[in-house]
Every structure is written in C-alpha cells, then in structure tokens.
Enzyme design. Structure first.
Site, PDB file in Angstrom:
ATOM      1  CG  HIS A 162      -3.839   1.551  -3.025  1.00 60.28           C
ATOM      2  ND1 HIS A 162      -4.812   2.035  -2.689  1.00 60.28           N
ATOM      3  CD2 HIS A 162      -2.853   2.249  -2.551  1.00 60.28           C
ATOM      4  CE1 HIS A 162      -4.647   2.703  -1.547  1.00 60.28           C
ATOM      5  NE2 HIS A 162      -3.728   2.671  -1.036  1.00 60.28           N
TER       6      HIS A 162
ATOM      7  CD  GLU B 297      -3.199  -0.498  -1.110  1.00 62.71           C
ATOM      8  OE1 GLU B 297      -3.734  -0.172   0.128  1.00 62.71           O
ATOM      9  OE2 GLU B 297      -2.388   0.405  -0.646  1.00 62.71           O
TER      10      GLU B 297
HETATM   11  O1  TA6 Z   1      -2.349   1.628   1.517  1.00 61.15           O
HETATM   12  C1  TA6 Z   1      -3.023   2.504   2.085  1.00 61.15           C
HETATM   13  C2  TA6 Z   1      -2.533   3.970   2.426  1.00 61.15           C
HETATM   14  O2  TA6 Z   1      -1.352   4.051   2.303  1.00 61.15           O
HETATM   15  C3  TA6 Z   1      -3.269   4.596   3.337  1.00 61.15           C
HETATM   16  O3  TA6 Z   1      -2.277   4.686   3.959  1.00 61.15           O
HETATM   17  C4  TA6 Z   1      -4.030   5.722   3.001  1.00 61.15           C
HETATM   18  O4  TA6 Z   1      -3.522   6.671   2.853  1.00 61.15           O
HETATM   19  C5  TA6 Z   1      -4.344   5.492   1.629  1.00 61.15           C
HETATM   20  O5  TA6 Z   1      -2.651   5.041   1.118  1.00 61.15           O
HETATM   21  C6  TA6 Z   1      -5.332   5.721   0.809  1.00 61.15           C
HETATM   22  O6  TA6 Z   1      -4.704   7.255  -0.167  1.00 61.15           O
HETATM   23  P1  TA6 Z   1      -4.350   8.452  -0.568  1.00 61.15           P
HETATM   24  O7  TA6 Z   1      -3.924   9.251  -0.747  1.00 61.15           O
HETATM   25  O8  TA6 Z   1      -5.710   7.381  -1.688  1.00 61.15           O
HETATM   26  O9  TA6 Z   1      -5.580   8.635  -0.091  1.00 61.15           O
END
Ligand code: TA6
Length: 290
Positions: A157, A261
C-alpha cells in the site's frame, strides 16, 4: 564504471520513533529506513532527490497501530470485510523478524524479514524481501502451509511524496476497469490517459498487471511503479475531509502524497494450492520528467 565496494551498503540499527526498532540502510545511491513493526519501509530517498516515499508527520509509532505512510503490507485481507476484525489485515501491526542482510558487490542491500508464526497466521509462511539500491524493490512471499486451498488478498500500500497533488498525473490505467470505493465499489472503466486529483480518489483497478507512472510537474520527476504477480492497482488520495478525519495524518498532507498500491484485491484475490507460494513484487524507481 565505478568500482563496486560492498562496504558502501550499510545497515545500522536506529533509536527509532516510539518504542519500535528500525534499521537505517545507506547505499551509494540512496538511504532508507525499515521498521521491524509491520516490516514497514518508512523512508526511501535517492541522494539529491526529494523523498520517494511519503511518511505522515502525525504517524503513530507504537505496537498495535499501523505506521501512516511508507509501504504498509496489507495481508491477508484488504479493506474491512464484514467477517474480519480490523482494516487491511493484521501483519502491518505485528513485529517481524530480520532473518538475513545481504550486501551484494554493487553496494545495494537486501533485507529478508519473516512474520513470526501466530495462531491467526499459522496457515501461511510469510516472508518479505526488500532490496535497497538505485531503486527500491519489495517482495511479499506467502506460502500455503496447509493441506487445502487458501485464498487471500495482498497489497503493498505504497505512499509516494509529490510536490503538489494538484500538479500530478497517474498514467498507465486508461481503459482499465475499476471498483469505485467512493460509490460502494461500483464497477467503472478509466477513460483518462492521465488521472488527476481534484477531490478524494479511492479506486481499485482490477485485472491489470501493468506498470504505472506518477508524473510530478512540481518536482519534475516521474516515479515508475513496476510490479510482478499483481493484478490490482489501487489509487488513493484522501483529500480534505478524510485527511481531517484521520488522527494520524496531517490535515494538509493530502497535498503532498498519492497512494499507488500494488496487490491482488477483490476479484483478483489469490488462491494457493497446498505448498504453493505467491510472490507479490514491486519495483519503485524515479527519473527526470522530460
Ligand atoms: O487503499 C485505499 C484505502 O483502502 C482507503 O479506503 C483508506 O482506508 C486507506 O486505504 C487507508 O486505510 P488505513 O486503514 O491505513 O487508514
């Protein structure tokens, strides 16, 4: 051709933030920081360039909380499925073990980390190999240790630093289908050659093994995201309201980052036969924007 000097690739343990342990890695081309918490690469910067990875100034550095920024390892699920506890799996909140440091003759450094076995991860062997050099590579290797098929999602990510999100374009996804997380994962198709940001973007691009580029007009830099064994690319910027809602993220930090990601999410989830392994790999590099 400069003579390679293996001494140039160095790893030292840091007095890291919070009560966590981290390593500083220096190479002839770059510097990186890697925390054992979540096997989290928090920093990577080529000498003379702005940081490649974004790390929030408000991130927590404590066991039980994910670090905000760098490359969070998302496994064995993405998002927050109804039957799961917590968002984005659990390995980013675990302390990993450093098993091996390799310093090839060219001065790069390879770190091999493993996820210690726990009740909720006994089905899997999980290893992470990070290569720091002129570019940054990261490979998540998951082996099915059971006698039956296993399905899971995985995602690296990655948060990238940009000069100004209003002057950034993400290219390489035109014509690719995506699930729009802002509209209950409604299925759409990308029509733009260059994806730009004028508000919150949260898209799961599916069935796409392609490389993606982040074209940064402020830093005059192109970041290239190449990947192996990944059919999903997620593009995310929280924008104003969501930035304010995240306690471990600065209100204005959305202006200086983009998440691109790489993984296998939703329809692209991975299914392994007994003894089979998956090897999700990204290679992150940068160059001048011509
Ligand atoms: O990858 C995007 C996502 O799924 C967003 O919806 C947001 O939730 C982000 O990940 C960050 O997630 P986190 O659990 O690290 O705050």
């Amino acid at each position: 051709m400069t003579k390679a000097n293996p001494q140039l690739g160095k790893v030292t343990f840091l007095d890291a933030q919070g009560d966590l342990q981290a390593m500083e890695v220096t190479t002839p081309w770059s510097r990186a920081e890697v925390y054992l918490h979540g096997a989290h690469v928090t920093q990577f910067q080529r000498h003379g360039e702005p940081p490649l990875l974004f790390l929030s100034q408000c991130s927590r550095f404590e066991s039980g909380a994910p670090i905000r920024g760098g490359i969070p390892i998302i496994f064995p699920w993405f998002g927050k499925p109804a039957d799961k506890l917590g968002q984005h799996g659990f390995v980013r909140n675990r302390d990993w073990e450093l098993k091996e440091v390799v310093s090839p003759a060219d001065g790069s450094v390879i770190l091999r980390l493993i996820l210690p076995e726990a009740n909720d991860s006994a089905d899997y062997g999980v290893e992470y190999v990070v290569t720091i050099g002129n570019a940054l590579s990261a490979e998540l290797i998951v082996t099915n240790r059971t006698g039956h098929k296993l399905s899971f999602e995985n995602c690296l990510h990655t948060y990238f630093t940009v000069g100004d999100v209003n002057a950034v374009a993400v290219t390489g996804l035109k014509g690719v289908e995506y699930l729009d997380s802002l509209e209950n994962r409604q299925r759409k198709t990308e029509s733009d050659e260059a994806i730009r940001f004028t508000g919150e973007v949260d898209r799961i691009y599916i069935n796409s093994p392609l490389a993606v580029e982040i074209r940064d007009e402020t830093f005059r830099r192109v970041i290239r995201v190449e990947k192996e064994s990944s059919l999903t690319t997620v593009v995310w910027n929280p924008w104003i309201a969501k930035a304010k809602a995240m306690s471990d993220y600065g209100d204005d930090e959305y202006q200086r980052m983009v998440c691109v990601e790489s993984g296998n999410v939703a329809v692209n989830e991975v299914t392994l036969s007994p003894g089979e392994a998956s090897r999700l790999k990204v290679k992150l590099s940068s160059g001048a924007l011509s």
